[in-house]
Motif scaffolding. Structure first.
Motif, PDB file in Angstrom:
ATOM      1  N   ALA A  80       8.476  12.292   3.273  1.00  0.00           N
ATOM      2  CA  ALA A  80       7.224  12.361   2.515  1.00  0.00           C
ATOM      3  C   ALA A  80       6.846  13.807   2.230  1.00  0.00           C
ATOM      4  O   ALA A  80       7.193  14.725   2.974  1.00  0.00           O
ATOM      5  CB  ALA A  80       6.105  11.677   3.292  1.00  0.00           C
ATOM      6  N   SER A  81       6.110  13.986   1.158  1.00  0.00           N
ATOM      7  CA  SER A  81       5.639  15.323   0.788  1.00  0.00           C
ATOM      8  C   SER A  81       4.407  15.691   1.599  1.00  0.00           C
ATOM      9  O   SER A  81       3.698  14.823   2.128  1.00  0.00           O
ATOM     10  CB  SER A  81       5.291  15.366  -0.696  1.00  0.00           C
ATOM     11  N   GLU A  82       4.136  16.985   1.672  1.00  0.00           N
ATOM     12  CA  GLU A  82       2.934  17.443   2.363  1.00  0.00           C
ATOM     13  C   GLU A  82       1.684  16.892   1.682  1.00  0.00           C
ATOM     14  O   GLU A  82       0.710  16.532   2.351  1.00  0.00           O
ATOM     15  CB  GLU A  82       2.890  18.966   2.398  1.00  0.00           C
ATOM     16  N   ALA A  83       1.714  16.796   0.347  1.00  0.00           N
ATOM     17  CA  ALA A  83       0.551  16.283  -0.388  1.00  0.00           C
ATOM     18  C   ALA A  83       0.241  14.848   0.014  1.00  0.00           C
ATOM     19  O   ALA A  83      -0.933  14.481   0.190  1.00  0.00           O
ATOM     20  CB  ALA A  83       0.799  16.372  -1.891  1.00  0.00           C
ATOM     21  N   ASP A  84       1.261  14.025   0.178  1.00  0.00           N
ATOM     22  CA  ASP A  84       1.031  12.643   0.588  1.00  0.00           C
ATOM     23  C   ASP A  84       0.617  12.560   2.048  1.00  0.00           C
ATOM     24  O   ASP A  84      -0.167  11.695   2.436  1.00  0.00           O
ATOM     25  CB  ASP A  84       2.278  11.800   0.334  1.00  0.00           C
ATOM     26  N   GLY A  85       1.133  13.473   2.879  1.00  0.00           N
ATOM     27  CA  GLY A  85       0.720  13.505   4.274  1.00  0.00           C
ATOM     28  C   GLY A  85      -0.736  13.860   4.434  1.00  0.00           C
ATOM     29  O   GLY A  85      -1.438  13.296   5.272  1.00  0.00           O
ATOM     30  N   GLU A  86      -1.209  14.780   3.612  1.00  0.00           N
ATOM     31  CA  GLU A  86      -2.590  15.256   3.730  1.00  0.00           C
ATOM     32  C   GLU A  86      -3.629  14.200   3.371  1.00  0.00           C
ATOM     33  O   GLU A  86      -4.796  14.353   3.733  1.00  0.00           O
ATOM     34  CB  GLU A  86      -2.770  16.492   2.853  1.00  0.00           C
ATOM     35  N   VAL A  87      -3.213  13.141   2.666  1.00  0.00           N
ATOM     36  CA  VAL A  87      -4.134  12.036   2.378  1.00  0.00           C
ATOM     37  C   VAL A  87      -3.844  10.841   3.290  1.00  0.00           C
ATOM     38  O   VAL A  87      -4.231   9.723   3.003  1.00  0.00           O
ATOM     39  CB  VAL A  87      -4.077  11.635   0.892  1.00  0.00           C
ATOM     40  N   PHE A  88      -3.165  11.122   4.410  1.00  0.00           N
ATOM     41  CA  PHE A  88      -2.819  10.099   5.410  1.00  0.00           C
ATOM     42  C   PHE A  88      -1.900   9.028   4.841  1.00  0.00           C
ATOM     43  O   PHE A  88      -1.990   7.848   5.189  1.00  0.00           O
ATOM     44  CB  PHE A  88      -4.088   9.482   6.006  1.00  0.00           C
ATOM     45  N   GLY A  89      -0.991   9.460   3.957  1.00  0.00           N
ATOM     46  CA  GLY A  89      -0.058   8.509   3.374  1.00  0.00           C
ATOM     47  C   GLY A  89       0.860   7.853   4.381  1.00  0.00           C
ATOM     48  O   GLY A  89       1.286   6.710   4.200  1.00  0.00           O
ATOM     49  N   MET A  90       1.207   8.576   5.474  1.00  0.00           N
ATOM     50  CA  MET A  90       2.099   8.007   6.484  1.00  0.00           C
ATOM     51  C   MET A  90       1.390   7.019   7.389  1.00  0.00           C
ATOM     52  O   MET A  90       2.044   6.246   8.102  1.00  0.00           O
ATOM     53  CB  MET A  90       2.719   9.112   7.336  1.00  0.00           C
ATOM     54  N   ASN A  91       0.072   7.034   7.394  1.00  0.00           N
ATOM     55  CA  ASN A  91      -0.686   6.109   8.236  1.00  0.00           C
ATOM     56  C   ASN A  91      -0.782   4.769   7.512  1.00  0.00           C
ATOM     57  O   ASN A  91      -1.825   4.377   7.001  1.00  0.00           O
ATOM     58  CB  ASN A  91      -2.070   6.693   8.540  1.00  0.00           C
ATOM     59  N   ALA A  92       0.362   4.092   7.471  1.00  0.00           N
ATOM     60  CA  ALA A  92       0.540   2.903   6.640  1.00  0.00           C
ATOM     61  C   ALA A  92       0.959   1.719   7.490  1.00  0.00           C
ATOM     62  O   ALA A  92       1.487   1.871   8.589  1.00  0.00           O
ATOM     63  CB  ALA A  92       1.591   3.177   5.570  1.00  0.00           C
ATOM     64  N   ALA A  93       0.741   0.520   6.966  1.00  0.00           N
ATOM     65  CA  ALA A  93       1.147  -0.716   7.638  1.00  0.00           C
ATOM     66  C   ALA A  93       2.089  -1.491   6.724  1.00  0.00           C
ATOM     67  O   ALA A  93       1.799  -1.677   5.540  1.00  0.00           O
ATOM     68  CB  ALA A  93      -0.069  -1.572   7.984  1.00  0.00           C
ATOM     69  N   SER A  94       3.210  -1.935   7.277  1.00  0.00           N
ATOM     70  CA  SER A  94       4.223  -2.624   6.480  1.00  0.00           C
ATOM     71  C   SER A  94       4.590  -3.955   7.112  1.00  0.00           C
ATOM     72  O   SER A  94       4.658  -4.076   8.338  1.00  0.00           O
ATOM     73  CB  SER A  94       5.484  -1.756   6.359  1.00  0.00           C
TER      74      SER A  94
ATOM     75  N   SER B  60      -2.566   4.645   1.529  1.00  0.00           N
ATOM     76  CA  SER B  60      -3.664   5.305   0.820  1.00  0.00           C
ATOM     77  C   SER B  60      -3.365   5.322  -0.674  1.00  0.00           C
ATOM     78  O   SER B  60      -2.254   5.673  -1.084  1.00  0.00           O
ATOM     79  CB  SER B  60      -3.818   6.738   1.322  1.00  0.00           C
ATOM     80  N   PRO B  61      -4.319   4.968  -1.530  1.00  0.00           N
ATOM     81  CA  PRO B  61      -4.068   4.991  -2.972  1.00  0.00           C
ATOM     82  C   PRO B  61      -3.823   6.390  -3.507  1.00  0.00           C
ATOM     83  O   PRO B  61      -3.324   6.555  -4.625  1.00  0.00           O
ATOM     84  CB  PRO B  61      -5.341   4.374  -3.568  1.00  0.00           C
ATOM     85  N   ARG B  62      -4.170   7.393  -2.707  1.00  0.00           N
ATOM     86  CA  ARG B  62      -3.950   8.775  -3.154  1.00  0.00           C
ATOM     87  C   ARG B  62      -2.539   9.268  -2.852  1.00  0.00           C
ATOM     88  O   ARG B  62      -2.146  10.337  -3.338  1.00  0.00           O
ATOM     89  CB  ARG B  62      -4.986   9.692  -2.501  1.00  0.00           C
ATOM     90  N   ALA B  63      -1.773   8.521  -2.100  1.00  0.00           N
ATOM     91  CA  ALA B  63      -0.396   8.903  -1.773  1.00  0.00           C
ATOM     92  C   ALA B  63       0.540   8.421  -2.881  1.00  0.00           C
ATOM     93  O   ALA B  63       1.403   7.565  -2.682  1.00  0.00           O
ATOM     94  CB  ALA B  63       0.007   8.336  -0.419  1.00  0.00           C
ATOM     95  N   THR B  64       0.387   8.978  -4.056  1.00  0.00           N
ATOM     96  CA  THR B  64       1.096   8.475  -5.250  1.00  0.00           C
ATOM     97  C   THR B  64       2.595   8.750  -5.193  1.00  0.00           C
ATOM     98  O   THR B  64       3.397   7.932  -5.643  1.00  0.00           O
ATOM     99  CB  THR B  64       0.490   9.091  -6.512  1.00  0.00           C
ATOM    100  N   GLY B  65       2.979   9.903  -4.668  1.00  0.00           N
ATOM    101  CA  GLY B  65       4.407  10.195  -4.561  1.00  0.00           C
ATOM    102  C   GLY B  65       5.093   9.254  -3.590  1.00  0.00           C
ATOM    103  O   GLY B  65       6.207   8.764  -3.861  1.00  0.00           O
ATOM    104  N   PHE B  66       4.443   8.983  -2.479  1.00  0.00           N
ATOM    105  CA  PHE B  66       4.992   8.060  -1.498  1.00  0.00           C
ATOM    106  C   PHE B  66       5.112   6.659  -2.091  1.00  0.00           C
ATOM    107  O   PHE B  66       6.100   5.956  -1.863  1.00  0.00           O
ATOM    108  CB  PHE B  66       4.110   8.053  -0.255  1.00  0.00           C
TER     109      PHE B  66
END
Length: 295
Positions: free
Chosen positions: A231-245, A253-259
């Protein structure tokens, strides 16, 4: 001599077919949510919080889980414990056994008995800890292996203890960026079914944020998960990795667009849920979601 005509045949690489698996989760409605102290870099008591907004955003996540066919249990929120909404820190559960937390900060200490009581009353084999640990915030089950985070909250001794409790291999990873103070803020488990083979047909078992870890931990992750999503730093900073699958649907997070695009390319279905109000307390989607793995 006639030269044979040549043609270029386009090569298409199809993403693996993913399968959604029904999950069972524990959540806590943020009826008492506020930020009145600071125990992580996201928390700033001077910034106003909106409890009604936090509840509405949480409700969207709760409703989505049910719409996707997952079972959601609830624990009663306790006054004076605004972080109880982050149920991932309330334990680590495999095979009907619950290893309960021992929080590092006294502000959250009163949550641990409440979670222990909930597990006991719901038939879980409940194990009280000797070591400081913050549950599924720092322990992630990937296949048959427990990834365990340290550096800010859970201590190294808890890694030994969790391995003894569940009889599993434990891989320790050191977090170095205080913004990503729990393992579940820096790693997303994309194939949550126990026993999924690493390197098997579902190649990307995890996604992670490389800069959240020290160099030895990055080497471990690269060696064990060569096909992981970085993941990119930009996606990490919006808690993109804090995800449930659930193995197909990945709530992010809807802001983690690259992820989100990376997930689509791997055959997953990213679904955005905005928990921006709860991020003011340093938590996101996975923080609000504790997986209850049965026997």
């Amino acid at each position: 001599m006639t030269t044979p005509a040549t043609s270029t045949v386009p090569v298409t690489t199809e993403a693996p077919v993913r399968t959604a698996h029904r999950r069972r989760y524990l959540m806590c409605k943020p009826e008492h949510f506020t930020v009145s102290y600071t125990i992580n870099p996201w928390m700033e008591p001077a910034n106003p919080t909106n409890t009604a907004k936090a509840v509405a955003q949480w409700q969207e996540l709760y409703d989505l889980y049910q719409k996707l066919g997952h079972e959601v249990e609830l624990i009663e929120p306790l006054p004076g414990f605004p972080d109880m909404v982050y149920t991932a820190n309330g334990g680590f559960v495999i095979g009907g056994r619950a290893y309960v937390p021992r929080f590092r900060f006294e502000q959250r200490g009163g949550e641990a008995p409440a979670f222990a009581d909930w597990f006991r009353s719901h038939g879980f084999d409940t194990v009280e800890p000797r070591e400081v640990n913050e549950g599924e915030g720092d322990f992630l089950l990937v296949g048959d292996v427990i990834l365990a985070g340290t550096g800010f909250r859970s201590t190294g001794d808890s890694h030994r203890e969790v391995g003894e409790v569940f009889g599993r291999e434990v891989v320790s990873l050191n977090l170095v960026d205080p913004r990503f103070y729990h393992l579940d803020t820096a790693i997303a488990v994309l194939d949550p079914v126990e026993g999924v083979a690493q390197g098997g047909p579902e190649h990307a078992t995890i996604a992670y944020l490389p800069h959240a870890f020290d160099e030895p931990s990055r080497r471990i992750l690269h060696e064990r998960f060569p096909d992981a999503i970085l993941a990119s730093e930009a996606d990490g900073e919006v808690f993109g990795m804090n995800a449930a699958s659930d193995g197909y649907n990945v709530i992010i997070s809807p802001r983690a667009t690259g992820f989100a695009q990376q997930l689509r390319e791997r055959g997953y279905n990213p679904i955005g849920v905005d928990l921006s109000e709860l991020l003011l307390g340093g938590g996101g989607i996975k923080c609000c979601t504790l997986e209850l793995r049965g026997a």
